[in-house]
Design a protein around this motif. Structure first.
Motif, mmCIF file in Angstrom:
data_model
loop_
_atom_site.group_PDB
_atom_site.id
_atom_site.type_symbol
_atom_site.label_atom_id
_atom_site.label_comp_id
_atom_site.label_asym_id
_atom_site.label_seq_id
_atom_site.Cartn_x
_atom_site.Cartn_y
_atom_site.Cartn_z
ATOM 1 N N LEU A 118 12.916 38.251 -37.348
ATOM 2 C CA LEU A 118 14.553 37.099 -37.632
ATOM 3 C C LEU A 118 14.808 37.860 -39.511
ATOM 4 C CD1 LEU A 118 16.070 34.884 -38.507
ATOM 5 C CD2 LEU A 118 14.191 33.254 -39.627
ATOM 6 N N VAL B 179 17.475 29.343 -33.751
ATOM 7 C CA VAL B 179 17.863 30.502 -33.772
ATOM 8 C C VAL B 179 18.721 30.399 -32.661
ATOM 9 C CG1 VAL B 179 16.362 31.915 -35.122
ATOM 10 C CG2 VAL B 179 16.278 31.552 -32.134
ATOM 11 N N ARG C 160 20.048 32.187 -28.982
ATOM 12 C CA ARG C 160 19.124 33.424 -28.199
ATOM 13 C C ARG C 160 20.362 33.239 -26.937
ATOM 14 N NH1 ARG C 160 15.090 35.810 -29.758
ATOM 15 N NH2 ARG C 160 12.766 34.622 -31.163
ATOM 16 N N ILE D 85 18.707 37.773 -30.723
ATOM 17 C CA ILE D 85 19.115 36.420 -30.867
ATOM 18 C C ILE D 85 20.069 36.462 -31.577
ATOM 19 C CG2 ILE D 85 19.353 35.440 -33.478
ATOM 20 C CD1 ILE D 85 16.089 35.745 -33.217
ATOM 21 N N PHE E 255 21.918 32.705 -36.300
ATOM 22 C CA PHE E 255 20.683 32.267 -36.493
ATOM 23 C C PHE E 255 20.974 31.063 -38.047
ATOM 24 C CE2 PHE E 255 21.168 35.221 -39.693
ATOM 25 C CZ PHE E 255 21.546 35.624 -40.614
#
Length: 342
Positions: free
Chosen positions: A183, A223, A225, A237, A240
């Motif tokens: 992230l 997130v 995906r 990802i 977010f």
């Protein structure tokens, strides 16, 4: 001119300057923030609060200069220029003058004094942030600044977007720890990508410190995906959402919504639309949208047009690059802004 070396700024015999208005100018000292608050009153909005936090003692590392104007010994105005390690190509400028001392050339002369210090810094270009529709816009234009960016704080109403069919779309919503390296890297890449207009040097460490650490208020991350390649393949990802609101209240949750900058714009827009629909399914959210954030700007523009979202606040960023010609100084009847302390 005030002594340009900050080691001497606190010397008791430091000379002061007298402005045309009769105010005297000296370097910033500890405690000036509280004295000015008594004169200025409460900040008008979160941006105003952030900008006032930029006023601090002068320094060479990081490079900054800050001055105060007094009326009969009482601080009534202040101004600063500083260089950020995050956005190193332009100095940020901020000034504020008490209501009763505006329209007297105070802001213009404070800017002139600070401009005399700029040759001591490796960076010559400057920028400043103002509220849209404020008189400070005219001040910046008259002093050679041009608009380079617009930023809106937009409140999205619950259920504003239809929920995506994740099961059939090859996408999955997951919680993620704020300390996730995956992230952090994506947040840094996203930040740098949407700040090409004002080059950023966001690193993994800065992303953690400025956007993801507990001290920032970051309280949770979800997130979206891409799982279309199956369970055995990596699930990258797509987008977010970082929440900075720890407890659910009636007030909109403050959310930083971003996406993988390597995605084509149409795919990024789809990911943003789906994730925003999910995070705003039951409660209102507040998102910051710069003109440089095209996928999010497109989605929120549709919501604004349909009445499913509203603009809470709008700011404009003006810049004067070193190649631009200098303009004659003028006064401001409103506070001027600088970059947020990121």
């Amino acid at each position: 001119m005030l002594n340009s070396h900050p080691d001497h700024l606190e010397a008791p015999d430091t000379p002061s300057l007298t402005l045309d208005s009769g105010l005297t100018v000296r370097p910033w000292r500890d405690g000036d923030d509280l004295k000015l608050l008594e004169v200025w009153g409460d900040p008008e909005n979160p941006m105003h609060h952030q900008d006032r936090g930029l006023l601090r003692p002068s320094s060479n590392d990081p490079w900054s200069r800050c001055i105060v104007a007094e009326h009969q010994g009482v601080p009534v105005a202040a101004a600063t220029i500083f260089r950020s390690s995050l956005h190193p190509d332009r100095l940020s400028f901020y000034a504020e003058v008490a209501q009763e001392h505006r329209r007297k050339g105070v802001a213009a002369q404070l800017l002139q004094i600070l401009e005399a210090e700029v040759p001591n810094c490796a960076v010559q270009s400057m920028k400043s942030r103002v509220a849209k529709g404020s008189a400070a816009q005219c001040f910046l234009k008259d002093n050679g600044f041009a608009k380079v960016q617009a930023s809106r704080q937009i409140i999205v109403q619950p259920g504003a977007l239809p929920l995506p069919d994740l099961e059939n779309s090859g996408q999955d919503l997951q919680d993620l720890a704020t300390g996730s390296v995956e992230l952090t890297k994506l947040v840094a890449d996203f930040y740098n990508a949407v700040h090409e207009w004002d080059r950023a040097e966001m690193t993994l460490g800065r992303a953690q410190q400025m956007l993801l650490a507990p001290e920032t208020g970051a309280s949770g991350v979800v997130v979206l995906r891409d799982i279309s390649s199956g369970e055995d393949a990596p699930a990258p990802i797509l987008a977010f959402a970082i929440s900075y609101t720890s407890e659910r209240t009636d007030a909109p949750a403050d959310v930083l919504l971003g996406w993988n900058p390597e995605l084509p714009e149409d795919e990024a827009e789809t990911a943003v639309r789906n994730l925003l629909a999910l995070v705003a399914a039951r409660y209102p959210v507040s998102v910051e949208v710069d003109d440089s954030m095209s996928p999010l700007k497109t989605v929120t523009a549709e919501l604004l047009a349909s009445g499913e979202a509203e603009v809470d606040f709008e700011a404009l960023i003006y810049a004067r690059d070193s190649s631009a010609s200098d303009s004659s100084a003028s006064d401001s009847s409103a506070s001027l802004g600088g970059e947020p302390p990121q």
